[in-house]
Design a protein around this motif. Structure first.
Motif, PDB file in Angstrom:
ATOM      1  N   ASP A 198     -44.072 -38.593  39.860  1.00  0.00           N
ATOM      2  CA  ASP A 198     -45.305 -38.622  40.101  1.00  0.00           C
ATOM      3  C   ASP A 198     -46.039 -39.881  40.148  1.00  0.00           C
ATOM      4  OD1 ASP A 198     -45.310 -35.940  40.740  1.00  0.00           O
ATOM      5  OD2 ASP A 198     -45.577 -35.601  38.363  1.00  0.00           O
ATOM      6  N   ASP A 199     -45.334 -41.038  39.742  1.00  0.00           N
ATOM      7  CA  ASP A 199     -45.868 -42.397  39.605  1.00  0.00           C
ATOM      8  C   ASP A 199     -45.207 -43.334  40.546  1.00  0.00           C
ATOM      9  OD1 ASP A 199     -46.831 -44.876  38.932  1.00  0.00           O
ATOM     10  OD2 ASP A 199     -46.269 -44.688  36.821  1.00  0.00           O
ATOM     11  N   PRO A 200     -45.707 -43.757  41.566  1.00  0.00           N
ATOM     12  CA  PRO A 200     -45.137 -44.924  42.514  1.00  0.00           C
ATOM     13  C   PRO A 200     -44.898 -46.073  41.859  1.00  0.00           C
ATOM     14  CG  PRO A 200     -47.363 -44.379  43.289  1.00  0.00           C
ATOM     15  CD  PRO A 200     -46.920 -43.331  42.232  1.00  0.00           C
ATOM     16  N   ALA A 201     -45.290 -46.447  40.789  1.00  0.00           N
ATOM     17  CA  ALA A 201     -44.983 -47.656  39.916  1.00  0.00           C
ATOM     18  C   ALA A 201     -44.080 -47.600  38.916  1.00  0.00           C
ATOM     19  CB  ALA A 201     -46.410 -48.249  39.411  1.00  0.00           C
ATOM     20  N   ALA A 229     -17.172 -43.399  51.361  1.00  0.00           N
ATOM     21  CA  ALA A 229     -17.997 -44.593  50.933  1.00  0.00           C
ATOM     22  C   ALA A 229     -19.052 -44.339  49.900  1.00  0.00           C
ATOM     23  CB  ALA A 229     -18.340 -45.447  52.138  1.00  0.00           C
ATOM     24  N   TRP A 230     -19.139 -45.319  48.940  1.00  0.00           N
ATOM     25  CA  TRP A 230     -20.277 -44.959  48.174  1.00  0.00           C
ATOM     26  C   TRP A 230     -21.576 -45.398  49.004  1.00  0.00           C
ATOM     27  CZ3 TRP A 230     -19.787 -43.291  43.272  1.00  0.00           C
ATOM     28  CH2 TRP A 230     -18.607 -43.123  42.756  1.00  0.00           C
ATOM     29  N   GLN A 231     -22.556 -44.638  48.723  1.00  0.00           N
ATOM     30  CA  GLN A 231     -23.729 -44.349  49.005  1.00  0.00           C
ATOM     31  C   GLN A 231     -24.964 -44.671  48.118  1.00  0.00           C
ATOM     32  OE1 GLN A 231     -24.450 -44.352  52.417  1.00  0.00           O
ATOM     33  NE2 GLN A 231     -22.160 -44.490  52.721  1.00  0.00           N
ATOM     34  N   TRP A 232     -25.722 -45.754  48.031  1.00  0.00           N
ATOM     35  CA  TRP A 232     -26.555 -45.807  47.058  1.00  0.00           C
ATOM     36  C   TRP A 232     -27.853 -45.418  47.569  1.00  0.00           C
ATOM     37  CZ3 TRP A 232     -25.766 -48.112  42.287  1.00  0.00           C
ATOM     38  CH2 TRP A 232     -24.416 -48.458  42.115  1.00  0.00           C
ATOM     39  N   THR A 233     -28.598 -44.688  46.522  1.00  0.00           N
ATOM     40  CA  THR A 233     -30.126 -44.374  46.720  1.00  0.00           C
ATOM     41  C   THR A 233     -31.037 -44.565  45.667  1.00  0.00           C
ATOM     42  OG1 THR A 233     -29.615 -42.084  45.806  1.00  0.00           O
ATOM     43  CG2 THR A 233     -29.485 -42.348  48.064  1.00  0.00           C
ATOM     44  N   GLU A 234     -32.423 -44.651  45.993  1.00  0.00           N
ATOM     45  CA  GLU A 234     -33.307 -45.158  44.759  1.00  0.00           C
ATOM     46  C   GLU A 234     -34.208 -44.075  44.539  1.00  0.00           C
ATOM     47  OE1 GLU A 234     -36.940 -48.020  45.363  1.00  0.00           O
ATOM     48  OE2 GLU A 234     -35.002 -49.050  45.675  1.00  0.00           O
ATOM     49  N   ASP A 235     -34.381 -43.876  43.236  1.00  0.00           N
ATOM     50  CA  ASP A 235     -35.033 -42.833  42.516  1.00  0.00           C
ATOM     51  C   ASP A 235     -36.066 -43.312  41.800  1.00  0.00           C
ATOM     52  OD1 ASP A 235     -36.169 -39.976  42.312  1.00  0.00           O
ATOM     53  OD2 ASP A 235     -34.097 -39.303  41.449  1.00  0.00           O
ATOM     54  N   ARG A 236     -36.988 -42.549  41.089  1.00  0.00           N
ATOM     55  CA  ARG A 236     -37.849 -43.155  40.223  1.00  0.00           C
ATOM     56  C   ARG A 236     -37.882 -42.278  38.842  1.00  0.00           C
ATOM     57  NH1 ARG A 236     -41.555 -42.866  44.504  1.00  0.00           N
ATOM     58  NH2 ARG A 236     -42.512 -40.874  43.453  1.00  0.00           N
ATOM     59  N   ASP A 237     -38.191 -42.848  37.712  1.00  0.00           N
ATOM     60  CA  ASP A 237     -38.185 -42.242  36.318  1.00  0.00           C
ATOM     61  C   ASP A 237     -39.275 -41.074  36.482  1.00  0.00           C
ATOM     62  OD1 ASP A 237     -36.067 -43.334  34.843  1.00  0.00           O
ATOM     63  OD2 ASP A 237     -37.338 -45.033  34.230  1.00  0.00           O
ATOM     64  N   VAL A 261     -34.632 -46.065  39.479  1.00  0.00           N
ATOM     65  CA  VAL A 261     -33.508 -45.609  39.192  1.00  0.00           C
ATOM     66  C   VAL A 261     -32.367 -45.543  40.295  1.00  0.00           C
ATOM     67  CG1 VAL A 261     -32.180 -43.383  38.116  1.00  0.00           C
ATOM     68  CG2 VAL A 261     -34.463 -44.102  37.429  1.00  0.00           C
ATOM     69  N   LEU A 262     -31.280 -46.261  40.051  1.00  0.00           N
ATOM     70  CA  LEU A 262     -30.147 -46.307  41.228  1.00  0.00           C
ATOM     71  C   LEU A 262     -29.132 -45.359  41.001  1.00  0.00           C
ATOM     72  CD1 LEU A 262     -30.204 -50.055  41.776  1.00  0.00           C
ATOM     73  CD2 LEU A 262     -31.090 -48.722  43.132  1.00  0.00           C
ATOM     74  N   ILE A 263     -28.838 -44.497  41.905  1.00  0.00           N
ATOM     75  CA  ILE A 263     -27.802 -43.474  42.026  1.00  0.00           C
ATOM     76  C   ILE A 263     -26.661 -43.807  43.139  1.00  0.00           C
ATOM     77  CG2 ILE A 263     -27.085 -41.118  42.286  1.00  0.00           C
ATOM     78  CD1 ILE A 263     -30.191 -40.652  41.258  1.00  0.00           C
ATOM     79  N   ALA A 282      -7.589 -29.216  48.809  1.00  0.00           N
ATOM     80  CA  ALA A 282      -8.374 -29.429  47.684  1.00  0.00           C
ATOM     81  C   ALA A 282      -9.915 -29.355  47.897  1.00  0.00           C
ATOM     82  CB  ALA A 282      -8.234 -30.910  47.263  1.00  0.00           C
ATOM     83  N   ARG A 283     -10.702 -28.704  46.795  1.00  0.00           N
ATOM     84  CA  ARG A 283     -11.956 -28.588  47.193  1.00  0.00           C
ATOM     85  C   ARG A 283     -12.930 -30.102  47.113  1.00  0.00           C
ATOM     86  NH1 ARG A 283     -14.071 -24.694  42.656  1.00  0.00           N
ATOM     87  NH2 ARG A 283     -16.119 -25.305  43.777  1.00  0.00           N
ATOM     88  N   GLU A 284     -13.803 -29.987  47.743  1.00  0.00           N
ATOM     89  CA  GLU A 284     -14.702 -31.184  47.799  1.00  0.00           C
ATOM     90  C   GLU A 284     -15.980 -31.089  47.079  1.00  0.00           C
ATOM     91  OE1 GLU A 284     -15.249 -32.963  51.687  1.00  0.00           O
ATOM     92  OE2 GLU A 284     -13.206 -32.812  52.087  1.00  0.00           O
ATOM     93  N   PHE A 285     -16.451 -32.086  46.571  1.00  0.00           N
ATOM     94  CA  PHE A 285     -17.669 -32.503  45.498  1.00  0.00           C
ATOM     95  C   PHE A 285     -18.355 -33.385  45.904  1.00  0.00           C
ATOM     96  CE2 PHE A 285     -14.156 -30.183  43.483  1.00  0.00           C
ATOM     97  CZ  PHE A 285     -14.602 -28.813  42.998  1.00  0.00           C
ATOM     98  N   THR A 286     -19.584 -33.728  45.347  1.00  0.00           N
ATOM     99  CA  THR A 286     -20.241 -34.955  45.208  1.00  0.00           C
ATOM    100  C   THR A 286     -20.145 -35.561  43.893  1.00  0.00           C
ATOM    101  OG1 THR A 286     -22.067 -34.182  46.829  1.00  0.00           O
ATOM    102  CG2 THR A 286     -22.455 -36.084  45.409  1.00  0.00           C
ATOM    103  N   ALA A 287     -19.634 -36.800  43.732  1.00  0.00           N
ATOM    104  CA  ALA A 287     -19.344 -37.395  42.720  1.00  0.00           C
ATOM    105  C   ALA A 287     -20.704 -38.557  42.746  1.00  0.00           C
ATOM    106  CB  ALA A 287     -18.155 -38.287  42.518  1.00  0.00           C
ATOM    107  N   GLN A 288     -21.175 -38.755  41.487  1.00  0.00           N
ATOM    108  CA  GLN A 288     -22.517 -39.698  41.133  1.00  0.00           C
ATOM    109  C   GLN A 288     -22.357 -40.553  40.214  1.00  0.00           C
ATOM    110  OE1 GLN A 288     -25.800 -36.676  41.134  1.00  0.00           O
ATOM    111  NE2 GLN A 288     -25.968 -37.026  43.470  1.00  0.00           N
ATOM    112  N   MET A 289     -22.744 -41.825  40.413  1.00  0.00           N
ATOM    113  CA  MET A 289     -22.951 -42.740  39.009  1.00  0.00           C
ATOM    114  C   MET A 289     -24.393 -43.062  38.961  1.00  0.00           C
ATOM    115  SD  MET A 289     -20.689 -46.319  38.687  1.00  0.00           S
ATOM    116  CE  MET A 289     -21.876 -47.242  39.490  1.00  0.00           C
ATOM    117  N   SER A 290     -24.785 -43.127  37.736  1.00  0.00           N
ATOM    118  CA  SER A 290     -26.188 -43.709  37.575  1.00  0.00           C
ATOM    119  C   SER A 290     -26.380 -44.240  36.103  1.00  0.00           C
ATOM    120  CB  SER A 290     -26.990 -42.528  37.570  1.00  0.00           C
ATOM    121  OG  SER A 290     -26.757 -41.346  36.576  1.00  0.00           O
ATOM    122  N   MET A 291     -27.303 -44.794  35.843  1.00  0.00           N
ATOM    123  CA  MET A 291     -27.409 -45.241  34.695  1.00  0.00           C
ATOM    124  C   MET A 291     -28.057 -44.458  33.506  1.00  0.00           C
ATOM    125  SD  MET A 291     -27.533 -48.517  32.949  1.00  0.00           S
ATOM    126  CE  MET A 291     -27.539 -49.658  34.014  1.00  0.00           C
TER     127      MET A 291
END
Length: 95
Positions: A73-76, A62-70, A80-82, A2-11
């Motif tokens: 360019d704006d740190p405030a 295992a699921w890995q959570w990362t943090e992003d921003r909308d 967005v959680l992925i 089977a081929r491997e891929f990245t599955a992602q979940m986000s809002m």
């Protein structure tokens, strides 16, 4: 094999969605919508969604959570959680 891929979940638009990233293709990425913001989809719901799309987590992944921003360019900007996991095309064979 089977081929491997990245599955992602986000809002997206106030609802959780799970999608499988298909790189180097013009194919539409398989996507599953949970139609809610809360609660966050459980591990079982995520595996069931992957199965519906024809995929399964790679054994031991295992699921890995990362943090992003909308706005990168704006740190405030809003956070967005992925969540991401390695997945493979569903083999139909119990592990």
């Amino acid at each position: 094999m089977a081929r491997e891929f990245t599955a992602q979940m986000s809002m997206y638009r106030g609802r959780w969605r799970l999608y499988v990233v298909l790189l180097n293709t013009a194919e539409r990425w398989p996507e599953y919508g949970f139609d809610r913001a809360l609660p966050v989809p459980t591990l079982t719901e995520r595996v069931n969604a992957l199965s519906t799309l024809g995929f399964e987590p790679v054994p031991g992944a295992a699921w890995q959570w990362t943090e992003d921003r909308d706005n990168l360019d704006d740190p405030a900007s809003s956070v967005v959680l992925i969540a991401a996991i390695r997945a493979r095309s569903w083999t139909g064979v119990a592990a």
